[in-house]
Enzyme design. Structure first.
Site, short mmCIF file in Angstrom:
data_model
loop_
_atom_site.label_atom_id
_atom_site.label_comp_id
_atom_site.label_asym_id
_atom_site.label_seq_id
_atom_site.Cartn_x
_atom_site.Cartn_y
_atom_site.Cartn_z
N GLU A 59 19.33 16.12 28.71
CA GLU A 59 19.66 16.44 30.10
C GLU A 59 18.64 15.85 31.05
OE1 GLU A 59 19.52 18.91 33.86
OE2 GLU A 59 17.97 18.48 32.36
N ASP A 69 20.87 26.91 33.82
CA ASP A 69 19.64 26.13 33.94
C ASP A 69 18.70 26.85 34.91
OD1 ASP A 69 17.78 24.03 33.74
OD2 ASP A 69 19.34 22.50 33.82
#
Length: 336
Positions: free
Chosen positions: A196, A219
């Site tokens: 990511e 997140d």
């Protein structure tokens, strides 16, 4: 839960080297899901079958952390490096890092620097205690990666460590799976993504393969609750942040409203997040195939991309509560 957080954040796993994190997570969920596989890029994909298999929900949290990559070893055994992900050179002066999860290095800069704003990665080096190139190369080779070398510290409600971004999101997914009291309404994919930090790469491939009807990334996000911080509504201890926008996604209004409704119906504190810069796996998921209604649930985090990222355990717990309630709810209107 603090022990689980400690185990994950202290483990080694820069982008492209998530193997250790994946094995830890895999061992914790393999007897709790209906299907478990690792795809070609390294994403760990766990399926919990729902009451209704006509729709697919994807929850994503990334396993990787920011880091360094060795680019050159000089004759005196000092290692030059570049960054893997958004790692500022200012955060590295005097820091200790861990190459390959086993070799400790100390970061310093060349010579004298009068203007710190001119500090670049190419002016830094890592000292692993070697006296020459051969001795250094026996421990670290060009292309080897490193992460911050730090332990987690428990400050009560506040926890401080490297790699809260986004191991804390992985914890939220793990604990959501643990706390489900009934079968999810729809088939739910718990996806622990790779890479990511270098471009949402794992989310791109995994969401393409799953082709979900709803995607939610979990997140961290920045906060505005420190002295002279950037003006931002999000703060520690005020609940998970339901994303409205960041630089990678404009959240689907129905997804945002769904999470707000779930929070309010269950008296779960929440915040609304507009992130001026930065993104999450939702940025990749929502562009998959013909488009996926997507959103993000964010854990407020101070000092993001530093070796001392700070979260509040209550925000983590409330994130788990919100996701658990969402998965057990019926929200057919979203798919009409």
């Amino acid at each position: 839960m603090k022990e689980l957080i400690k185990e994950l954040v202290e483990a080694y796993g820069p982008s492209g080297h998530e193997d250790r994190i994946r094995e830890i997570i895999k061992a914790k969920i393999e007897d709790k899901v209906d299907e478990l596989r690792t795809d070609s890029l390294g994403n760990l994909i766990a399926l919990k079958k729902g009451k209704d298999s006509s729709k697919r929900v994807m929850l994503a949290a990334h396993m990787d952390e920011i880091g360094l990559i060795a680019t050159h070893i000089d004759d005196d055994g000092f290692i030059r490096f570049s960054n893997v992900g958004g790692l500022s050179p200012y955060m590295l002066l005097g820091a200790r890092v861990l190459f390959n999860g086993e070799t400790i290095g100390v970061i310093d800069k060349e010579g004298k620097l009068d203007d710190i704003s001119k500090l670049k990665h190419e002016k830094l080096y890592a000292d692993i205690g070697a006296t020459n190139k051969e001795e250094a190369a026996a421990k670290v080779k060009v292309g080897d990666t490193a992460s911050y070398y730090r332990q987690m510290d428990d400050l009560g409600d506040k926890l401080v460590s490297k790699a809260m971004d986004d191991r804390i999101g992985c914890v939220v997914l793990l604990e959501t799976l643990n706390r489900l009291e009934s079968i999810p309404t729809y088939d739910t994919y718990f996806v622990f993504t790779v890479q990511e930090e270098v471009g949402l790469r794992g989310a791109k491939t995994s969401s393409f393969g799953i082709n979900p009807d709803l995607g939610i990334a979990v997140d961290v996000t920045l906060t505005g609750d420190m002295p002279e911080a950037r003006r931002m509504e999000v703060g520690l201890g005020k609940g998970p942040a339901i994303k409205i926008k960041d630089s990678s996604v404009l959240v689907h209004p129905q997804v945002k409203n769904l999470m707000i409704d779930i929070a309010e119906e269950n008296n779960i504190p929440y915040q609304l997040e507009v992130l001026v810069s930065g993104g999450t796996d939702a940025g990749a998921i929502h562009l998959t195939r013909e488009g996926i209604p997507s959103g993000a649930l964010s854990i407020p985090c101070r000092y993001v991309h530093s070796p001392s990222e700070m979260v509040d355990i209550n925000d983590v717990d409330n994130s788990i509560k919100l996701l658990t309630q969402l998965l057990e709810s019926s929200y057919t209107g979203l798919f009409e």
